[in-house]
Design an enzyme around this catalytic site. Sequence first.
Site, PDB file in Angstrom:
ATOM      1  N   CYS A 105     -29.653  21.905  27.563  1.00  0.00           N
ATOM      2  CA  CYS A 105     -30.730  22.388  26.699  1.00  0.00           C
ATOM      3  C   CYS A 105     -30.274  23.713  26.105  1.00  0.00           C
ATOM      4  CB  CYS A 105     -31.983  22.588  27.555  1.00  0.00           C
ATOM      5  SG  CYS A 105     -33.368  23.313  26.664  1.00  0.00           S
ATOM      6  N   CYS A 156     -29.664  21.592  19.347  1.00  0.00           N
ATOM      7  CA  CYS A 156     -30.750  21.221  20.245  1.00  0.00           C
ATOM      8  C   CYS A 156     -30.392  19.809  20.689  1.00  0.00           C
ATOM      9  CB  CYS A 156     -32.088  21.232  19.515  1.00  0.00           C
ATOM     10  SG  CYS A 156     -33.406  20.390  20.428  1.00  0.00           S
TER      11      CYS A 156
END
Length: 283
Positions: free
Chosen positions: A70, A206
């Site tokens: 992440c 992302c």
Amino acid sequence: MAIGVFDSGVGGLTVHRKLVRRFPGADFVYLADQANAPYGGRPGEEIVELTRAGCDRLFAEGCDLVVLACNTASAIALRRLQQTWLPGRRRELGRPVNVLGIIVPTIEAATGLPWEHEAERRGDKVEKLDILAVFATPATAKSRVYEIEIDKRRQDVAVFVEPCPELAGMIEGNAGAVQLAAAIETHVGQITARIGRPPDRAILGCTHYEIVADMFRAALKPGTPLIHQPDATAEALAAYLARHPEYEAGSSGLRRFLTTGKPGAQHELVETFWEAPLSFERA
Ligand code: DGL
């Protein structure tokens, strides 16, 4: 031991899939904090606390090494946790535990330089020849980590970051292809207008965006190279494990998928990407 892989939701599966291919015999536990996803619009303190709780949960599941799959958690929480939480937690647990991020390997791949390398700054003006676009969550964009760290190493690369506030939530929520493609085209259009020409390369900064990488490819100028975070992270993990024999990746091929959200099957967008049914247990 097992390797823990953490994300706010399903985005980290893009990294997990690559890690599993790179280490097929190793044991993996994936944790998606879907009760709290998306992270990208949350205040920094919340992102730090949620990431800490996720890592701790994975330590409790027997993972000694956790990969933050992440960008948002890596950009906002990783350094804080390494400095203020991990040393004490190691003492309490009485075993070596560590957390690795995804941004360092991505920057190494984007610059072609090891992380330790920082360019010697000369006074003369460097013409920026290589324009790199980064698509990211608002929190990652606000951290400016990509601009700062790439500029330290490569003054010939100009980094432009496009925050995409709605995109991770849309992917997490199984938005339709037409809606997703329209949102991605808008962001590619916005960053292209800001740069004044199409970017030369791009980072899907992302991990959720990798699920819809084909839509980014379709919206960018044909042939624009994408720096691939899952590949970069797998290589970095291999190098880390080689340097740190105190962490073993296990050898029983364990695959567990945990969620703080709704257990059971994942939605269509995820299953299409995964190319198989995928069921999560309650964390
Ligand atoms: N997949 C994550 C990232 O790489 C987080 C997205 C979100 O939760 O907003 O940034």
